[in-house]
Scaffold this active site. Structure first.
Site, PDB file in Angstrom:
ATOM      1  N   CYS A   1       5.897  -0.031   7.415  1.00  0.00           N
ATOM      2  CA  CYS A   1       5.532   1.137   6.622  1.00  0.00           C
ATOM      3  C   CYS A   1       6.725   1.570   5.784  1.00  0.00           C
ATOM      4  O   CYS A   1       7.842   1.628   6.295  1.00  0.00           O
ATOM      5  CB  CYS A   1       5.110   2.265   7.567  1.00  0.00           C
ATOM      6  SG  CYS A   1       4.602   3.760   6.716  1.00  0.00           S
ATOM      7  N   LEU A   2       6.499   1.859   4.514  1.00  0.00           N
ATOM      8  CA  LEU A   2       7.602   2.248   3.635  1.00  0.00           C
ATOM      9  C   LEU A   2       8.264   3.553   4.089  1.00  0.00           C
ATOM     10  O   LEU A   2       9.419   3.801   3.765  1.00  0.00           O
ATOM     11  CB  LEU A   2       7.121   2.383   2.187  1.00  0.00           C
ATOM     12  CG  LEU A   2       6.635   1.086   1.527  1.00  0.00           C
ATOM     13  CD1 LEU A   2       6.110   1.356   0.124  1.00  0.00           C
ATOM     14  CD2 LEU A   2       7.740   0.034   1.479  1.00  0.00           C
TER      15      LEU A   2
ATOM     16  N   GLY B   1       0.846  -1.190   0.000  1.00  0.00           N
ATOM     17  CA  GLY B   1       0.000   0.000   0.000  1.00  0.00           C
ATOM     18  C   GLY B   1       0.878   1.234   0.000  1.00  0.00           C
ATOM     19  O   GLY B   1       2.012   1.192   0.489  1.00  0.00           O
TER      20      GLY B   1
ATOM     21  N   HIS C   1      -4.447   0.984   7.460  1.00  0.00           N
ATOM     22  CA  HIS C   1      -3.102   1.577   7.559  1.00  0.00           C
ATOM     23  C   HIS C   1      -2.956   2.741   6.569  1.00  0.00           C
ATOM     24  O   HIS C   1      -2.485   3.819   6.939  1.00  0.00           O
ATOM     25  CB  HIS C   1      -2.043   0.493   7.303  1.00  0.00           C
ATOM     26  CG  HIS C   1      -0.633   1.004   7.323  1.00  0.00           C
ATOM     27  ND1 HIS C   1       0.272   0.695   8.321  1.00  0.00           N
ATOM     28  CD2 HIS C   1       0.028   1.825   6.473  1.00  0.00           C
ATOM     29  CE1 HIS C   1       1.423   1.309   8.069  1.00  0.00           C
ATOM     30  NE2 HIS C   1       1.310   1.998   6.956  1.00  0.00           N
ATOM     31  N   GLU C   2      -3.385   2.524   5.321  1.00  0.00           N
ATOM     32  CA  GLU C   2      -3.259   3.588   4.309  1.00  0.00           C
ATOM     33  C   GLU C   2      -4.206   4.748   4.612  1.00  0.00           C
ATOM     34  O   GLU C   2      -3.868   5.911   4.411  1.00  0.00           O
ATOM     35  CB  GLU C   2      -3.529   3.031   2.906  1.00  0.00           C
ATOM     36  CG  GLU C   2      -2.561   1.941   2.452  1.00  0.00           C
ATOM     37  CD  GLU C   2      -1.110   2.288   2.707  1.00  0.00           C
ATOM     38  OE1 GLU C   2      -0.721   3.456   2.526  1.00  0.00           O
ATOM     39  OE2 GLU C   2      -0.344   1.387   3.110  1.00  0.00           O
TER      40      GLU C   2
ATOM     41  N   GLN D   1       2.802   9.973   1.468  1.00  0.00           N
ATOM     42  CA  GLN D   1       4.116   9.326   1.465  1.00  0.00           C
ATOM     43  C   GLN D   1       4.969   9.703   0.258  1.00  0.00           C
ATOM     44  O   GLN D   1       6.159   9.409   0.212  1.00  0.00           O
ATOM     45  CB  GLN D   1       3.963   7.799   1.503  1.00  0.00           C
ATOM     46  CG  GLN D   1       3.371   7.303   2.811  1.00  0.00           C
ATOM     47  CD  GLN D   1       3.284   5.798   2.810  1.00  0.00           C
ATOM     48  OE1 GLN D   1       2.354   5.224   2.255  1.00  0.00           O
ATOM     49  NE2 GLN D   1       4.261   5.133   3.406  1.00  0.00           N
TER      50      GLN D   1
ATOM     51  N   HIS E   1      -2.805   7.160   6.916  1.00  0.00           N
ATOM     52  CA  HIS E   1      -1.859   8.109   6.299  1.00  0.00           C
ATOM     53  C   HIS E   1      -2.568   9.383   5.823  1.00  0.00           C
ATOM     54  O   HIS E   1      -2.032  10.473   5.986  1.00  0.00           O
ATOM     55  CB  HIS E   1      -1.150   7.470   5.095  1.00  0.00           C
ATOM     56  CG  HIS E   1       0.058   6.668   5.460  1.00  0.00           C
ATOM     57  ND1 HIS E   1       1.157   7.204   6.098  1.00  0.00           N
ATOM     58  CD2 HIS E   1       0.356   5.356   5.269  1.00  0.00           C
ATOM     59  CE1 HIS E   1       2.072   6.258   6.285  1.00  0.00           C
ATOM     60  NE2 HIS E   1       1.610   5.122   5.796  1.00  0.00           N
TER      61      HIS E   1
HETATM   62 ZN    ZN Z   1       2.567   3.323   5.885  1.00  0.00          ZN
END
Ligand code: ZN
Length: 190
Positions: free
Chosen positions: A100-101, A45, A142-143, A50, A146
């Site tokens: 998380c990226l 995701g 999770h997304e 991000q 963000h």
């Molecule tokens: Zn994340």
């Protein structure tokens, strides 16, 4: 085109993102770039904040979850969510080890409710209302966080967060090894 992924500590990750309309400049190109960026970083995701954009947009592709044990829905769970609203969350919270990226090399158990109902627009601006559970719901939650300016680290106990502080500070300063392109907040002034 691969976009740099914003690292933990950048204020854009703490901001509540805003809705967009179909006139948003080069939206198709942006969505394509977000999928490419996510796949390159082996994420499932990626949300617009991000990549430095405070807009309500995220993409998911759960096909890397291809174990026999995994829910078969995940193999084909590839979608774009525009202006989403989670309408309902229900069930007993369950723990799942999230990463998380924007926060490389840190994974923590996070407890969330297992079922969600979400209203969103797809990449053609068609409206959908859908229900998800399990890992698919988890990726969305999770997304979705963000675009609400929330990170999974916000759910940790103060003690756990204190223990991770130096690791998180290193990420913000760019003192980490990561095999995809990132943008570090403290290096921006140079
Ligand atoms: Zn994340």
């Amino acid at each position: 085109m691969k976009l740099p992924i914003v690292a933990y500590g950048d204020p854009v990750l703490k901001r509540k993102a805003v809705d967009i309309d179909p006139e948003y400049p080069n939206l198709d190109g942006l969505i394509q770039d977000m999928f490419e960026t996510m796949h390159n970083a082996r994420g499932v995701g990626l949300a617009a904040p991000q990549v430095g954009l405070s807009i309500r947009l995220f993409v998911v592709d759960a096909s890397p979850f291809d174990d026999e044990d995994d829910d078969p829905i995940l193999k084909t769970f590839k979608k774009t969510f525009i202006n989403p609203q989670i309408i309902e969350e229900s069930g007993e919270p369950w723990g799942f080890n999230e990463g998380c990226l924007s926060i490389p090399d840190i994974r923590e158990d996070v407890y969330r409710k297992p079922k969600i109902k979400i209203q969103y627009l797809d990449d053609k601006f068609q409206e959908h209302i859908e229900e998800y559970d399990g890992v698919a719901a988890r990726i969305i939650q999770h997304e979705y966080d963000h675009i609400e300016g929330k990170l999974f680290t916000d759910y940790l106990t103060p003690l756990r967060r204190a223990r991770l502080k130096s690791k998180l500070d290193s990420i913000t300063r760019g003192q980490i090894k990561v095999d995809y392109k990132m943008k570090f907040p403290s290096l921006r002034r140079k």
